[in-house]
Design an enzyme around this catalytic site. Structure first.
Site, short mmCIF file in Angstrom:
data_model
loop_
_atom_site.label_atom_id
_atom_site.label_comp_id
_atom_site.label_asym_id
_atom_site.label_seq_id
_atom_site.Cartn_x
_atom_site.Cartn_y
_atom_site.Cartn_z
N SER A 197 0.92 -1.16 -0.17
CA SER A 197 0.14 -0.01 0.06
C SER A 197 0.74 1.18 -0.01
O SER A 197 0.36 2.37 -0.23
CB SER A 197 -1.06 0.12 0.96
OG SER A 197 -1.67 -0.95 1.14
N HIS A 252 11.94 0.21 7.59
CA HIS A 252 12.91 0.83 6.51
C HIS A 252 12.45 2.34 6.52
O HIS A 252 11.34 2.56 5.89
CB HIS A 252 13.07 -0.29 5.48
CG HIS A 252 13.27 0.57 4.11
ND1 HIS A 252 14.41 1.44 3.63
CD2 HIS A 252 12.59 0.63 3.00
CE1 HIS A 252 14.50 1.82 2.48
NE2 HIS A 252 13.18 1.24 2.09
N VAL A 264 7.94 -6.12 -4.27
CA VAL A 264 7.35 -5.54 -5.52
C VAL A 264 7.88 -6.04 -6.75
O VAL A 264 7.22 -6.57 -7.87
CB VAL A 264 7.17 -4.13 -5.48
CG1 VAL A 264 6.58 -3.61 -6.91
CG2 VAL A 264 6.14 -3.54 -4.33
N THR A 265 9.37 -5.98 -6.82
CA THR A 265 10.13 -6.22 -8.22
C THR A 265 9.80 -7.57 -8.42
O THR A 265 9.55 -7.74 -9.93
CB THR A 265 11.43 -5.91 -7.69
OG1 THR A 265 11.77 -4.75 -7.18
CG2 THR A 265 12.25 -6.30 -8.96
N TYR A 280 18.55 5.25 -1.85
CA TYR A 280 17.96 5.41 -3.11
C TYR A 280 16.99 6.26 -3.31
O TYR A 280 16.42 6.91 -2.29
CB TYR A 280 17.18 3.76 -3.39
CG TYR A 280 16.10 3.51 -2.68
CD1 TYR A 280 14.80 3.98 -3.08
CD2 TYR A 280 16.36 2.89 -1.35
CE1 TYR A 280 13.72 3.37 -2.35
CE2 TYR A 280 15.04 2.42 -0.95
CZ TYR A 280 13.95 2.79 -1.14
OH TYR A 280 12.69 2.40 -0.51
N ASP A 328 20.33 -33.89 -8.07
CA ASP A 328 21.17 -35.24 -8.46
C ASP A 328 21.66 -35.85 -7.01
O ASP A 328 22.23 -35.00 -6.38
CB ASP A 328 22.30 -34.85 -9.35
CG ASP A 328 23.47 -33.88 -8.67
OD1 ASP A 328 22.92 -33.18 -7.53
OD2 ASP A 328 24.53 -33.96 -9.13
P1 FAD Z 1 1.77 -6.98 1.63
O1 FAD Z 1 1.53 -5.80 0.89
O2 FAD Z 1 2.27 -6.67 2.99
O3 FAD Z 1 0.46 -7.90 1.90
C1 FAD Z 1 0.25 -8.98 2.81
C2 FAD Z 1 -1.13 -8.50 2.96
O4 FAD Z 1 -1.62 -9.62 3.92
C3 FAD Z 1 -1.70 -7.46 3.69
O5 FAD Z 1 -2.61 -6.41 2.90
C4 FAD Z 1 -2.11 -7.81 4.93
O6 FAD Z 1 -3.20 -6.85 5.60
C5 FAD Z 1 -2.67 -9.13 4.70
N1 FAD Z 1 -2.64 -10.01 5.94
C6 FAD Z 1 -1.71 -10.13 6.86
N2 FAD Z 1 -2.06 -10.89 8.09
C7 FAD Z 1 -3.25 -11.21 7.67
C8 FAD Z 1 -4.34 -12.16 8.11
N3 FAD Z 1 -4.14 -12.80 9.41
N4 FAD Z 1 -5.66 -12.19 7.68
C9 FAD Z 1 -5.81 -11.68 6.41
N5 FAD Z 1 -5.15 -10.82 5.95
C10 FAD Z 1 -3.79 -10.68 6.34
N6 FAD Z 1 9.89 -3.36 -2.91
C11 FAD Z 1 10.25 -3.19 -4.39
O7 FAD Z 1 10.26 -3.91 -5.05
N7 FAD Z 1 10.82 -1.99 -4.56
C12 FAD Z 1 10.80 -0.65 -3.66
O8 FAD Z 1 10.98 0.29 -4.21
C13 FAD Z 1 10.22 -1.12 -2.36
N8 FAD Z 1 10.35 0.11 -1.53
C14 FAD Z 1 9.69 -0.21 -0.01
C15 FAD Z 1 9.77 0.74 0.79
C16 FAD Z 1 9.36 0.64 2.00
C17 FAD Z 1 9.56 1.78 2.60
C18 FAD Z 1 8.80 -0.60 2.03
C19 FAD Z 1 8.23 -0.77 3.63
C20 FAD Z 1 9.12 -1.79 1.52
C21 FAD Z 1 9.27 -1.41 0.00
N9 FAD Z 1 9.39 -2.51 -0.82
C22 FAD Z 1 9.76 -2.40 -2.00
C23 FAD Z 1 9.17 -3.95 -0.42
C24 FAD Z 1 7.67 -4.22 -0.81
O9 FAD Z 1 6.80 -2.97 -0.55
C25 FAD Z 1 7.09 -5.28 -0.28
O10 FAD Z 1 8.26 -6.47 -0.09
C26 FAD Z 1 5.81 -6.05 -0.95
O11 FAD Z 1 4.99 -4.94 -1.02
C27 FAD Z 1 5.34 -7.12 -0.26
O12 FAD Z 1 4.18 -7.61 -0.95
P2 FAD Z 1 3.07 -8.66 -0.19
O13 FAD Z 1 2.02 -8.76 -1.11
O14 FAD Z 1 4.18 -9.76 -0.01
O15 FAD Z 1 2.75 -7.91 1.16
#
Ligand code: FAD
Length: 827
Positions: free
Chosen positions: A44, A223, A360-361, A257, A550
């Site tokens: 988000s 972070h 996200v990447t 970055y 293997d």
């Molecule tokens: P999330 O988006 O966290 O989704 C997990 C979902 O699970 C959430 O919506 C949550 O509500 C739900 N959930 C959790 N527990 C429960 C439950 N018990 N029941 C129901 N739902 C639940 N990545 C990049 O590639 N490039 C970037 O530039 C980058 N910058 C970043 C900058 C910041 C400041 C941060 C914090 C992260 C950044 N990342 C970046 C990393 C990236 O944002 C995350 O790795 C990625 O968004 C993870 O996606 P996800 O779907 O796994 O997790």
């Protein structure tokens, strides 16, 4: 079709639902605790930088898929969900500049465009840069910005339209299982039956894991990310409020970055102290209270952690001196013990999958792979680098995860040598020979928690005696790191006398029960039903004919086998299949047990190995007494040992297995008996060199599930005479016919340049393949590199290896380079 319940609708969960639907599977329910439009997880608020450079071929491919998919995801405005602004990593030190060449090499190895550009070009690409700072940069023109939240909404709509059900404001509280399988997901009072559960809960992964009784080895860390107020020189440059036109920028020398954000700059920092987050103390938001600025994955900004980075940013981008920090936050996401993602089915609970610690990447790419895994049983892109089951038990404890994940945060942008070991925790796992090895001056590196001697300082004295032709050439500073010329002496001794190698850390499984033979017969490419005493080098394949491992299997008795395998991923696979066979046919029960920690192994190899053995064992271990690829129980100085006539270095000798308690003594007995024959202890560096001279492949490095046996040079391990069916058999012929690349052996023409692996290989001036393993071959007196190359490349062809920006001439040769007639091994 099976009912799939996905937990989490971030970029990973939403794309997984969509990818399953694309594969025709719509019996899917997605449960999300937050509101679907803004769930409040890491996605988000993700700034969405997509830099694809990665040492892992699979992770690079996942990033490419993400770019392709997001580009294709258009909203009503007709625009895609990716801004192809390019990526720029700048160097402000010579060391970094060299590393950018190495990273560019990864891109070219894996088919991604990349150019190392000079300082002027950096300034042209990113005019805000301080002209005094960059020495050069790495430009990846295909990279850019993921509009992650938008792309996620679009795939949710598409999946919904295809029939997938999404339930938001529904927090999962429990996972039910029966007979080792998931059966349902519980959310408060509600219960949702499930055949497959996929945790896409991001950094909440450990909580979901706990509900299923599984350790998910990730640590949530905060972070820092901040936005400037409008930057004067960005006025009118980009679309407001979020647009960007200049490359995304990395300043790794300061762990920072940047991205343009309309007329402001967004700044991310890894420079601060690690800020681990306790999930239990995370603020709880009611779904209706979540906004772009208030969400569970976002903690209050701690300005004191950003002060130095703000100053560094103003120095790098001087126009920032005319701005202030408008807003910042400490955003939470996942780190793991090795920095990689966690993907796949748990080895403990059938039907429980994870897709976590995913950036996200790589999100859409990994989602695609998991969808394939669920729908077809295998992913078309190899998952070894991010397999959930790759960690050893000692690596999934909270303490280990806590320390190593924070370390990975700290080192995220460091220039790290491929052999560089972690400094802590160390001495986690040691073999029974550890004390003897320390006494011989072992230089240890670490792998899977094990301490592994790389060479022994005690052998330095041998360099005086060693004939000059065995000596190692001088190396460049980078390949000289974690290298010792002593390895030459260790090879010399192994090839001309005898050496002890500690093979304890190679994983061993015991497979027992009336169904052991049937299990292995159905899973491997060789005949596993030969009489006890037989040893086979064989392959595990997936149903599509790709190599998944293997292994070397010894039949020790009618109902007992010992298998030397590659990792816990093999343990996961074999134990799952054993469990299923035992359930389906109780008379054919079989168990798989990891006996690695309770046992040890010495490789006693070299032309004088027989002379040593004669002194300590009454068993007939002559060449005919125990033939090549045969196993037998013997006694060495009164110690019960399983001897296997095998050698990974290509010399006569045995792998000697004993229980761990007697290991120390076994070493001493052999060491003493070997003195008159000049016995030495030898390390991994010598081992690796000899392995490559002999052409023995290493799984994960030389071949993966992307490859079928023939193209990997392992066709011999698929026995044409095997009439029984085995996994992958039906797909082999077609797959082999379709293969366009082959694993080839190269020697470096100048005779001295040693490369390290993952470098691109040029054929006719075009990047056409990449190096897998490489080493200096002390016996063949040439540097060796194995590489994946197009079929059209023939023996004798000239190619070039790109090493740190320099092209090195190499030749394609037939392998193996050492003892192709097998006279040393077979006798
Ligand atoms: P999330 O988006 O966290 O989704 C997990 C979902 O699970 C959430 O919506 C949550 O509500 C739900 N959930 C959790 N527990 C429960 C439950 N018990 N029941 C129901 N739902 C639940 N990545 C990049 O590639 N490039 C970037 O530039 C980058 N910058 C970043 C900058 C910041 C400041 C941060 C914090 C992260 C950044 N990342 C970046 C990393 C990236 O944002 C995350 O790795 C990625 O968004 C993870 O996606 P996800 O779907 O796994 O997790």
């Amino acid at each position: 079709s099976p009912r799939v319940v996905i937990i989490g609708a971030g970029i990973v969960g939403a794309n997984l639902a969509d990818e399953l639907a694309q594969l025709g599977h719509t019996n899917t329910l997605v449960l999300e605790q937050g509101p679907l439009g803004m769930p409040g997880g890491s996605t988000s608020h993700a700034p969405g930088l997509v830099f694809s450079s990665n040492g892992s071929k699979s992770m690079t491919a996942f990033a490419q898929y993400t770019i392709k998919k997001l580009t294709s995801l258009t909203g009503p405005d007709g625009r895609g969900s990716f801004l192809p602004v390019g990526g720029l990593e700048i160097a402000t030190t010579q060391e970094r500049l060299q590393d950018l060449h190495r990273r560019a090499g990864w891109n070219r190895s894996y088919g991604v465009q990349a150019h190392v550009v000079d300082a002027d070009e950096c300034l042209r690409l990113f005019p805000l840069l301080n002209p005094d700072l960059p020495l050069g940069g790495l430009l990846t023109p295909g990279d850019g910005l993921a509009l992650a939240a938008r792309g996620t909404q679009l795939v949710i709509e598409r999946a919904r339209a295809a029939g997938v059900e999404f339930r938001d404001r529904t927090a999962v509280t429990d996972i039910e299982q029966s007979g080792g399988r998931v059966t349902a997901v519980v959310a408060g009072e509600e219960r949702f039956p499930a055949d497959v559960v996929v945790s896409c809960a991001g950094f909440w992964g450990p909580d979901i894991g706990r509900m299923a009784g599984i350790d998910i080895p990730l640590l949530p860390l905060a972070h820092q990310f901040a936005w400037s107020t409008p930057v004067p020189s960005l006025a009118g440059v980009n679309e407001l409020p979020h647009g960007a036109s200049r490359p995304i920028l990395r300043y790794q020398d300061r762990d920072l970055y940047y991205r343009e954000w309309g007329d402001t700059i967004g700044i991310g920092s890894y420079a601060h102290r690690p800020l681990p987050v306790d999930l239990d103390t995370l603020p709880a938001y009611r779904p209706e209270d979540i906004t772009g600025e208030r969400m569970p994955s976002s903690l209050p900004f701690t300005p004191e952690d950003f002060a130095a980075e703000w100053a560094a940013s103003q120095e790098l981008l001087p126009d920032l001196r005319n701005t202030e920090i408008k807003r910042g936050f400490n955003g939470i996401f996942s780190f793991t013990p090795d920095g990689g993602s966690l993907v796949g089915e748990s080895r403990h609970v059938d039907g429980f999958f994870a897709a976590e610690a995913v950036w996200v990447t790589h999100g859409p790419g990994i989602a695609r792979a998991v969808a394939e895994l669920i729908a077809t049983g295998q992913s078309s892109i190899d998952l070894s680098d991010c397999d959930l089951n790759r960690f050893e038990d000692v690596q999934t404890t909270p303490e280990y995860v806590w320390e190593t994940s924070q370390q990975n945060f700290v080192e995220i942008y460091d220039v790290r040598h491929p052999l560089e070991p972690r400094l802590s925790p160390r001495d986690v796992r040691v073999s029974p020979f550890h004390e003897q090895q320390k006494a011989l001056g072992a230089f240890f590196l670490e792998a899977a928690g094990w301490e592994r001697p790389h060479w022994f300082e005690a052998n330095a004295a041998l360099l005086e005696e060693m004939p000059a032709e065995w000596a190692a050439p001088e190396r460049d500073a980078w390949s000289d790191r974690f290298h010792s010329p002593i390895a030459a002496a260790e090879v010399w001794k192994t090839r001309t006398a005898v050496a002890l190698f500690d093979m304890t850390q190679l994983k061993r499984l015991e497979i027992t029960g009336p169904g052991a033979g049937a299990l292995l017969q159905g899973l491997t490419t060789s005949n596993m039903l030969r009489a006890p005493g037989a040893v086979s080098y064989t392959l595990l394949l997936d149903a599509a004919g790709g190599i998944t491992s293997d292994i070397t299997v010894a039949r020790l008795s009618e109902q007992s086998y010992q298998a030397g395998v590659n990792s816990t991923v093999d343990l996961a696979y074999l134990s799952r299949r054993a469990r299923h066979q035992s359930e389906e046919n109780p008379a054919q029960w079989v168990t798989v047990r990891d006996i690695t920690p309770g046992t040890c192994c010495i490789g006693l190899w070299g032309p004088l190995a027989g002379a040593v053995m004669e002194k300590v064992s009454r068993d007939d271990l002559s060449r005919d007494g125990l033939q090549y690829f045969r196993a037998r129980q013997i006694s060495i100085g009164g110690i019960p040992v399983t001897a296997m006539r095998l050698s990974y270095v290509g010399e006569f000798g045995w792998e000697l297995y004993a229980s761990a308690d007697v290991g120390h003594r076994l070493w001493d007995v052999l060491w003493e008996a070997g003195q008159e024959h000049g016995i030495i202890a030898a390390g991994r560096e010598a081992f690796n060199s000899m392995r490559l001279e002999k052409g023995f492949r290493s799984y994960g490095t030389d071949m993966t599930s992307e490859h079928e046996p023939d193209q990997a040079g392992l066709g011999f391990a698929v026995k044409a005479s095997k009439t029984d069916d085995f996994v992958g058999k039906g797909a082999l012929a077609e797959r082999a016919a379709a293969a366009t690349t082959r694993l080839r052996c190269l020697t470096v023409d100048d005779g001295v340049s040693v490369v390290l692996g993952k470098e691109p290989v040029y054929v006719g001036g075009e990047a056409a393949g990449y190096v897998t393993s490489a080493a200096y071959g002390y016996t063949v007196r040439q540097p060796i590199a194995y590489a994946w190359l197009p079929n059209r490349v023939e023996t004798g062809d000239a190619v070039e290896i790109e090493y740190l920006g320099r092209r090195i001439a190499a030749s394609v040769v037939d392998d193996p380079l050492y003892d192709p007639e097998m006279t040393r091994l077979r006798g």
